[in-house]
Structures are given as structure tokens and as C-alpha cells.
Design a protein around this motif. Structure first.
Motif, PDB file in Angstrom:
ATOM      1  N   GLU A 174       0.860  -1.257  -0.208  1.00 11.63           N
ATOM      2  CA  GLU A 174      -0.065   0.049  -0.168  1.00 11.63           C
ATOM      3  C   GLU A 174       0.925   1.181  -0.141  1.00 11.63           C
ATOM      4  O   GLU A 174       0.634   2.366   0.807  1.00 11.63           O
ATOM      5  N   ALA A 175       1.747   1.196  -1.084  1.00 15.11           N
ATOM      6  CA  ALA A 175       2.848   2.395  -1.042  1.00 15.11           C
ATOM      7  C   ALA A 175       2.352   3.561  -1.275  1.00 15.11           C
ATOM      8  O   ALA A 175       2.739   4.712  -0.798  1.00 15.11           O
ATOM      9  N   PHE A 176       1.147   3.525  -2.007  1.00 15.87           N
ATOM     10  CA  PHE A 176       0.482   5.065  -2.514  1.00 15.87           C
ATOM     11  C   PHE A 176      -0.697   5.396  -1.903  1.00 15.87           C
ATOM     12  O   PHE A 176      -1.605   5.913  -2.358  1.00 15.87           O
ATOM     13  N   GLY A 177      -0.920   4.342  -0.766  1.00 12.58           N
ATOM     14  CA  GLY A 177      -2.130   5.010  -0.030  1.00 12.58           C
ATOM     15  C   GLY A 177      -2.908   3.920   0.436  1.00 12.58           C
ATOM     16  O   GLY A 177      -2.748   2.915  -0.213  1.00 12.58           O
ATOM     17  N   PRO A 178      -3.651   3.957   1.682  1.00 14.33           N
ATOM     18  CA  PRO A 178      -4.370   2.647   2.268  1.00 14.33           C
ATOM     19  C   PRO A 178      -5.630   2.395   1.306  1.00 14.33           C
ATOM     20  O   PRO A 178      -6.582   3.081   1.195  1.00 14.33           O
ATOM     21  N   CYS A 179      -5.569   1.148   0.676  1.00 21.48           N
ATOM     22  CA  CYS A 179      -6.804   0.929  -0.217  1.00 21.48           C
ATOM     23  C   CYS A 179      -7.192  -0.626   0.172  1.00 21.48           C
ATOM     24  O   CYS A 179      -8.140  -1.211  -0.383  1.00 21.48           O
ATOM     25  N   LEU A 180      -6.590  -1.021   1.325  1.00 22.54           N
ATOM     26  CA  LEU A 180      -7.065  -2.272   1.963  1.00 22.54           C
ATOM     27  C   LEU A 180      -7.445  -2.151   3.333  1.00 22.54           C
ATOM     28  O   LEU A 180      -6.966  -1.025   4.101  1.00 22.54           O
ATOM     29  N   PRO A 181      -8.289  -2.760   3.980  1.00 22.37           N
ATOM     30  CA  PRO A 181      -8.973  -2.426   5.278  1.00 22.37           C
ATOM     31  C   PRO A 181      -7.752  -3.132   6.146  1.00 22.37           C
ATOM     32  O   PRO A 181      -7.100  -3.941   6.128  1.00 22.37           O
ATOM     33  N   ASP A 182      -7.766  -2.294   7.494  1.00 21.40           N
ATOM     34  CA  ASP A 182      -6.672  -2.935   8.479  1.00 21.40           C
ATOM     35  C   ASP A 182      -7.415  -3.901   9.087  1.00 21.40           C
ATOM     36  O   ASP A 182      -8.758  -4.137   9.104  1.00 21.40           O
ATOM     37  N   ILE A 183      -6.516  -4.800   9.907  1.00 18.49           N
ATOM     38  CA  ILE A 183      -7.056  -6.083  10.471  1.00 18.49           C
ATOM     39  C   ILE A 183      -8.236  -5.781  11.352  1.00 18.49           C
ATOM     40  O   ILE A 183      -9.221  -6.318  11.321  1.00 18.49           O
ATOM     41  N   LYS A 184      -8.075  -4.642  12.158  1.00 16.43           N
ATOM     42  CA  LYS A 184      -9.074  -4.238  13.127  1.00 16.43           C
ATOM     43  C   LYS A 184     -10.526  -4.157  12.560  1.00 16.43           C
ATOM     44  O   LYS A 184     -11.774  -4.687  12.745  1.00 16.43           O
ATOM     45  N   SER A 185     -10.639  -3.293  11.432  1.00 18.47           N
ATOM     46  CA  SER A 185     -12.043  -2.927  10.707  1.00 18.47           C
ATOM     47  C   SER A 185     -12.257  -4.322   9.920  1.00 18.47           C
ATOM     48  O   SER A 185     -13.451  -4.395   9.983  1.00 18.47           O
ATOM     49  N   SER A 186     -11.577  -5.023   9.313  1.00 17.33           N
ATOM     50  CA  SER A 186     -12.035  -6.144   8.738  1.00 17.33           C
ATOM     51  C   SER A 186     -12.659  -7.138   9.626  1.00 17.33           C
ATOM     52  O   SER A 186     -13.452  -7.735   9.176  1.00 17.33           O
ATOM     53  N   MET A 187     -11.848  -7.154  10.825  1.00 14.76           N
ATOM     54  CA  MET A 187     -12.331  -8.158  11.725  1.00 14.76           C
ATOM     55  C   MET A 187     -13.743  -7.754  12.467  1.00 14.76           C
ATOM     56  O   MET A 187     -14.679  -8.834  12.488  1.00 14.76           O
ATOM     57  N   ALA A 188     -13.883  -6.656  12.546  1.00 16.02           N
ATOM     58  CA  ALA A 188     -15.176  -5.968  12.987  1.00 16.02           C
ATOM     59  C   ALA A 188     -16.166  -6.216  11.870  1.00 16.02           C
ATOM     60  O   ALA A 188     -17.340  -6.579  12.354  1.00 16.02           O
ATOM     61  N   PHE A 189     -15.858  -6.040  10.613  1.00 16.48           N
ATOM     62  CA  PHE A 189     -17.005  -6.044   9.730  1.00 16.48           C
ATOM     63  C   PHE A 189     -17.121  -7.796   9.563  1.00 16.48           C
ATOM     64  O   PHE A 189     -18.396  -7.937   9.550  1.00 16.48           O
ATOM     65  N   GLU A 190     -16.372  -8.590   9.605  1.00 15.02           N
ATOM     66  CA  GLU A 190     -16.627  -9.787   9.614  1.00 15.02           C
ATOM     67  C   GLU A 190     -17.455 -10.540  10.570  1.00 15.02           C
ATOM     68  O   GLU A 190     -18.341 -11.218  10.490  1.00 15.02           O
ATOM     69  N   MET A 191     -17.147 -10.071  11.812  1.00 15.97           N
ATOM     70  CA  MET A 191     -17.878 -10.332  13.069  1.00 15.97           C
ATOM     71  C   MET A 191     -19.324  -9.902  12.970  1.00 15.97           C
ATOM     72  O   MET A 191     -20.336 -10.602  13.249  1.00 15.97           O
ATOM     73  N   GLN A 192     -19.460  -8.783  12.526  1.00 10.34           N
ATOM     74  CA  GLN A 192     -21.005  -8.059  12.215  1.00 10.34           C
ATOM     75  C   GLN A 192     -21.637  -8.965  11.023  1.00 10.34           C
ATOM     76  O   GLN A 192     -22.935  -9.342  11.284  1.00 10.34           O
ATOM     77  N   ALA A 193     -21.029  -9.048  10.055  1.00 10.01           N
ATOM     78  CA  ALA A 193     -21.504  -9.708   8.654  1.00 10.01           C
ATOM     79  C   ALA A 193     -21.862 -11.038   8.950  1.00 10.01           C
ATOM     80  O   ALA A 193     -22.886 -11.653   8.509  1.00 10.01           O
ATOM     81  N   PHE A 194     -20.994 -11.787   9.696  1.00 10.66           N
ATOM     82  CA  PHE A 194     -21.032 -13.164   9.845  1.00 10.66           C
ATOM     83  C   PHE A 194     -21.591 -13.736  11.435  1.00 10.66           C
ATOM     84  O   PHE A 194     -21.676 -14.802  11.387  1.00 10.66           O
ATOM     85  N   ARG A 195     -22.168 -12.659  11.998  1.00  8.55           N
ATOM     86  CA  ARG A 195     -22.693 -13.243  13.035  1.00  8.55           C
ATOM     87  C   ARG A 195     -23.869 -14.222  13.130  1.00  8.55           C
ATOM     88  O   ARG A 195     -23.976 -14.648  14.025  1.00  8.55           O
TER      89      ARG A 195
END
Length: 208
Positions: free
Chosen positions: A182-203
Motif C-alpha cells: 500500500e505504498a501509495f495510499g491505504p486501499c485495503l482494510p486494516d485488521i481491526k476494521s476487517s475483523m469487526a466487519f466480518e464479526m458483524q456480517a457473519f454473526r
């Protein structure tokens, strides 16, 4: 969407969105339908438009860079109809959240290749870095600092010394040093937000 239809769609999407199982795909389809506003016109495409999608990137994944969010939208919107369909949503998230290094490299390169010519040019790097770096009020000419940064980046990543980055250059540099993904800007989710998203989406998977 009725149960049968949902299961059929989930089944076919499981084959293309390899990183999710069928139950996870069903959850993502359901989530998609809660996010999408049903179009008033029956024949309109059902999907997430640029604004809805950017809102999800901003609120859920903490992205703030307009240029990068637009490019992420384009990477998801593979048929360029200005709308992310349920298929594009699930397949895109498969790479966005759980992609292999290979898949993430292709995705990031596509995000950074602003004009889609297969190279990341000096100008494109300059634009993205200028956009993603915080402005320092004390600096006389911040553009000079960014130009220096572009040159340093090229020195590090431009293996064939042609003054721009091809996918081969980018891939080689990232394999040597994963942080350059991600040398030119953050375009992937960080671990914290992707885990939070998965927990919510897959609960719901736990309730099934």
C-alpha cells in the motif's frame, strides 16, 4: 429474495469468491440487500452506487482519501456500470478482506494505476502521495518533498529503470517487502476494521 434464490446465488458465488464459504456468502448477500436502496424504477440496476459504496468504505473501514475510495469503487465495479452489483460486492470483498498476496497485489496495482494504462507513472504517484500525506503547515513547498518521495519510491521499486512502475516492478518490490503493497495510499482494510466487519456480517452464521 426467497430462500431458494438466495441459496442458488450463494452457490454460484462460492465458486468465484473463493475465500468465503456458502454460509458466509449468504450473509454477505443479505447484508448487501440491507444496504441497497431498492430503485424506484423496476428496471433499474439493483446495486450500490458510488456514494453508498464510499460511505461503507468510510464508515466501516475508516477510509478517508477521496481519490483512493473512488479507485476502490472502480476496482469493485468490474463491468464499469457505476454500480456495484451483488456479485461484484461478494467477489470484491473476497479479495478485499481475505485475498492472497497475489490477489491483493493485482487489486492494489489496479487501484493505483489511475488511467488504467498498465503502469503507475510519476504523475500518478505524485497525485496519490500528495493526496494521502498530511499537509505540514511549516513546510515551504510540500510539493518538493513529495517529488523527492516519488524519486525515492522509484529508486526502490522501478527495477527496469524506465521511470514508471509496471505490474512486474510492483510485484517484485512487494514480494521483497510486503509493506510496499500500500505504498501509495491505504486501499485495503486494516485488521481491526476487517475483523469487526466480518464479526458483524457473519454473526448470523452462529445462529444457523
Amino acid at each position: 429474495m426467497n430462500r431458494k434464490k438466495l441459496q442458488n446465488l450463494a452457490e454460484s458465488l462460492c465458486r468465484t469468491a473463493k475465500h468465503f464459504n456458502k454460509i458466509e456468502v449468504e450473509c454477505l448477500i443479505k447484508l448487501f440487500h440491507t444496504l441497497v436502496v431498492e430503485p424506484s424504477d423496476r428496471h433499474a440496476i439493483i446495486g450500490l452506487d458510488r456514494n453508498m459504496f464510499r460511505n461503507i468504505l468510510h464508515v466501516t473501514f475508516g477510509m478517508t482519501d477521496d481519490m483512493i475510495m473512488d479507485r476502490v469503487f472502480r476496482a469493485f465495479d468490474t463491468d464499469n456500470d457505476s454500480c456495484v452489483s451483488v456479485t461484484e460486492w461478494v467477489e470484491g470483498l473476497s479479495i478485499f478482506l481475505r485475498g492472497t498476496l497475489e490477489e491483493k497485489m493485482k487489486y492494489c496495482f489496479e487501484v493505483y494505476d489511475l488511467n488504467g494504462d498498465g503502469y503507475i507513472s510519476r504523475e500518478e504517484m505524485f497525485h496519490m502521495l500528495k493526496n494521502s500525506l498530511l499537509k505540514q503547515p511549516s513546510e515551504e513547498d510540500p510539493d518538493e518533498g513529495i517529488k523527492d518521495l516519488v524519486e525515492i519510491t522509484l529508486k526502490k521499486m522501478d527495477y527496469d529503470h524506465d521511470g514508471k512502475l509496471s505490474y512486474t516492478d510492483f510485484e517484485k518490490a512487494v514480494r521483497d517487502e510486503n509493506l510496499l503493497l500500500e505504498a501509495f495510499g491505504p486501499c485495503l482494510p486494516d485488521i481491526k476494521s476487517s475483523m469487526a466487519f466480518e464479526m458483524q456480517a457473519f454473526r448470523e452464521t452462529g445462529d444457523m
